[in-house]
Design a protein around this motif. Structure first.
Motif, PDB file in Angstrom:
ATOM      1  N   UNK A 292       0.766  -0.905  -0.225  1.00 20.59           N
ATOM      2  CA  UNK A 292       0.095   0.402  -0.083  1.00 20.59           C
ATOM      3  C   UNK A 292       1.196   1.682  -0.566  1.00 20.59           C
ATOM      4  N   UNK A 293       1.888   1.087   1.072  1.00 19.98           N
ATOM      5  CA  UNK A 293       2.802   2.321   1.118  1.00 19.98           C
ATOM      6  C   UNK A 293       2.996   3.079  -0.627  1.00 19.98           C
ATOM      7  N   UNK A 294       3.916   1.629  -0.686  1.00 18.14           N
ATOM      8  CA  UNK A 294       3.890   1.997  -2.078  1.00 18.14           C
ATOM      9  C   UNK A 294       3.454   2.576  -3.714  1.00 18.14           C
ATOM     10  N   UNK A 295       2.556   1.914  -3.444  1.00 14.11           N
ATOM     11  CA  UNK A 295       1.227   2.466  -4.296  1.00 14.11           C
ATOM     12  C   UNK A 295       1.077   3.962  -4.335  1.00 14.11           C
ATOM     13  N   UNK A 296       0.489   3.640  -2.794  1.00 19.62           N
ATOM     14  CA  UNK A 296       0.464   5.686  -2.518  1.00 19.62           C
ATOM     15  C   UNK A 296       1.356   6.467  -2.865  1.00 19.62           C
ATOM     16  N   UNK A 297       2.314   6.216  -2.481  1.00 22.31           N
ATOM     17  CA  UNK A 297       3.482   7.672  -2.438  1.00 22.31           C
ATOM     18  C   UNK A 297       4.502   7.146  -3.543  1.00 22.31           C
ATOM     19  N   UNK A 298       4.817   6.163  -3.376  1.00 22.80           N
ATOM     20  CA  UNK A 298       6.418   6.153  -4.537  1.00 22.80           C
ATOM     21  C   UNK A 298       4.873   6.120  -6.005  1.00 22.80           C
ATOM     22  N   UNK A 299       4.255   5.333  -6.684  1.00 24.84           N
ATOM     23  CA  UNK A 299       3.597   5.129  -7.768  1.00 24.84           C
ATOM     24  C   UNK A 299       2.994   6.925  -7.689  1.00 24.84           C
ATOM     25  N   UNK A 302       4.948  11.183  -5.477  1.00 28.28           N
ATOM     26  CA  UNK A 302       5.438  11.830  -4.151  1.00 28.28           C
ATOM     27  C   UNK A 302       6.077  11.553  -3.382  1.00 28.28           C
ATOM     28  N   UNK A 303       7.251  10.269  -3.749  1.00 26.97           N
ATOM     29  CA  UNK A 303       8.478  10.158  -2.634  1.00 26.97           C
ATOM     30  C   UNK A 303       8.841   9.194  -4.208  1.00 26.97           C
ATOM     31  N   UNK A 304      10.799   8.837  -3.596  1.00 26.90           N
ATOM     32  CA  UNK A 304      10.930   7.735  -3.355  1.00 26.90           C
ATOM     33  C   UNK A 304      11.121   6.665  -3.533  1.00 26.90           C
ATOM     34  N   UNK A 305      10.796   6.540  -1.333  1.00 28.85           N
ATOM     35  CA  UNK A 305      10.955   5.753  -0.951  1.00 28.85           C
ATOM     36  C   UNK A 305       9.984   5.747   0.239  1.00 28.85           C
ATOM     37  N   UNK A 306       9.232   4.463   0.388  1.00 29.01           N
ATOM     38  CA  UNK A 306       7.885   4.132   1.286  1.00 29.01           C
ATOM     39  C   UNK A 306       8.493   3.079   2.653  1.00 29.01           C
ATOM     40  N   UNK A 307       8.213   2.834   3.014  1.00 30.18           N
ATOM     41  CA  UNK A 307       8.245   1.961   4.434  1.00 30.18           C
ATOM     42  C   UNK A 307       8.157   1.885   5.431  1.00 30.18           C
ATOM     43  N   UNK A 308       7.433   0.851   6.137  1.00 24.16           N
ATOM     44  CA  UNK A 308       7.408   0.992   7.698  1.00 24.16           C
ATOM     45  C   UNK A 308       7.876  -0.033   8.208  1.00 24.16           C
ATOM     46  N   UNK A 309       8.557  -0.170   9.537  1.00 22.96           N
ATOM     47  CA  UNK A 309       9.054  -1.012  10.141  1.00 22.96           C
ATOM     48  C   UNK A 309       8.459  -1.214  11.662  1.00 22.96           C
TER      49      UNK A 309
END
Length: 438
Positions: A292-299, A302-309
């Protein structure tokens, strides 16, 4: 355990308190020897931050039997590799060798457990090395932002400082303090020896007794008594330093690893960011593109990288989101989209297709974790250190498959809340084109 794969782990304990885990794996003539100590930055007192990491370095500096530089040289000469690391909750060393050379790793670990030298000149030399390592981190915007967010999120618990420690403490810590820390925590009474590979169990246990059995135990270390109070309102920090990009980090308090919500939090991470690599060397890396984060922010550029941990920990820790913004994008906009994505998960159940994809990714990462004896020993050690039960690793995949989309939605609703979040922005004062913010 993955279908068709069965392992047996022998759990023994020496009279001096050393726990010994042995897992025979005869698929290749290789074996790995790990020693895990129940000490990390979590065990450090104010004024001594970074001391555990420093002791880890000093234990590579040699003994009378293995002089400075000989440990790495001997392991490499015998076709092996080695490393060591310090985390918040533990410190570990390992040697992976041809099975018929495993005794070298055992001798190294038994010797430095009792006989590390801590030469005063080496202490001062290593002070320079570690302060340089700390200064290198300070050149990274991500390091600076993460340090500020963590220090703000935790007010009472030692998780608030980084493993490297504060530079002011590193400039002051003495050789005697390092020696006391070593004698307190790095003995058989506070350690777990993990051996995985092409070994014969009875003969190996006899050799372990011969090498480690006479090492004197120390007194039980003092428990960590600090308890982080509940967060009752949003906290924010803005870091303004030279840099070429904007960064966003958002951290939410979550329970300790032994809490019943642990599995659901692992699954939440998989839905938002893709199943995390479980191999010590990284594992598969492409799974995040469907998350979800990749689709919402990178695709959406808006961002070049997005992840959670979600990092499992002995005490309550953090669930953290990290975003590197695309040039020209604003932090307010990206933070709003991130929060919209969190609310969407809280309000709408995960679809069957998305859930199946996340489970498939998780199975793949678990398969990577079973590749090689070094990976297996790593995970047996992690599970014993953090959960107090190495057997959890063998159950982990089956346990994760019992989590439901409703469980994921529930933990998102419970922990990813405005009053439970700490938000950090990194605003560069200098851009790639040389322009300066005012």
């Amino acid at each position: 355990m993955a279908a068709g794969v069965t392992f047996t782990t022998v759990d023994a304990r020496l009279t001096n308190g050393l726990q010994v885990l042995v897992r025979p794996v005869h698929s290749a003539p290789v074996a790995t020897c790990w020693i895990w100590y129940r000490v990390g930055s979590r065990n450090e007192l104010p004024g001594q931050t970074g001391i555990s990491h420093w002791v880890e370095h000093m234990m590579f500096k040699g003994t009378a039997a293995f002089p400075r530089g000989s440990i790495m040289r001997l392991v490499n000469k015998n076709g092996g590799n080695l490393n060591g690391f310090t985390a918040h909750d533990y410190t570990a060393y390992f040697e992976t060798l041809p099975a018929d050379r495993l005794d070298l790793g055992l001798r190294i670990e038994a010797d430095r457990m009792a006989n590390s030298v801590f030469d005063p000149d080496e202490v001062e030399s290593e002070r320079t090395v570690i302060i340089s390592e700390r200064q290198g981190g300070e050149n990274s915007p991500q390091f600076l932002l993460h340090e500020e967010v963590t220090a703000l999120a935790f007010r009472a618990h030692p998780y608030r400082h980084q493993v490297i420690g504060w530079k002011e403490d590193l400039q002051r810590i003495t050789r005697d303090e390092l020696w006391t820390h070593y004698r307190t925590y790095y003995g058989p009474h506070n350690a777990v020896l993990v051996i995985v590979g092409d070994v014969e169990v009875d003969a190996l246990l006899a050799r372990v007794e011969q090498l480690f059995g006479a090492l004197p135990p120390g007194d039980a270390p003092a428990p960590v008594r600090a308890v982080e109070p509940p967060q009752t309102g949003e906290r924010r920090v803005i870091v303004r330093q030279p840099g070429t990009a904007r960064y966003l980090e958002v951290a939410f308090h979550v329970p300790q690893a032994r809490h019943p919500d642990d599995l659901a939090l692992l699954a939440l991470e998989a839905i938002l960011s893709g199943a995390s690599p479980m191999s010590i060397s990284g594992g598969a890396t492409a799974t995040h593109r469907s998350a979800r984060l990749y689709r919402a922010l990178v695709e959406t550029e808006l961002a070049v990288r997005a992840h959670c941990n979600y990092s499992v920990s002995i005490d309550p820790g953090l669930f953290t989101f990290s975003v590197t913004l695309r040039d020209g994008r604003q932090l307010e906009e990206v933070e709003r989209v991130l929060w919209d994505e969190i609310r969407r998960l809280q309000d709408t159940a995960v679809s069957a297709d998305e859930w199946n994809k996340a489970q498939k990714q998780t199975r793949a990462q678990y398969a990577y974790a079973l590749e090689g004896v070094t990976n297996q020993a790593f995970w047996l050690g992690i599970m014993e250190m953090v959960y107090g039960d190495h057997r959890r690793f063998d159950r982990l995949l089956d346990d994760l498959m019992t989590v439901t989309p409703a469980d994921v939605q529930r933990v998102a609703q419970t922990y990813l809340t405005p009053n439970n979040r700490t938000v950090g922005w990194f605003e560069p004062t200098e851009h790639a084109n040389g322009a300066t913010d005012v």
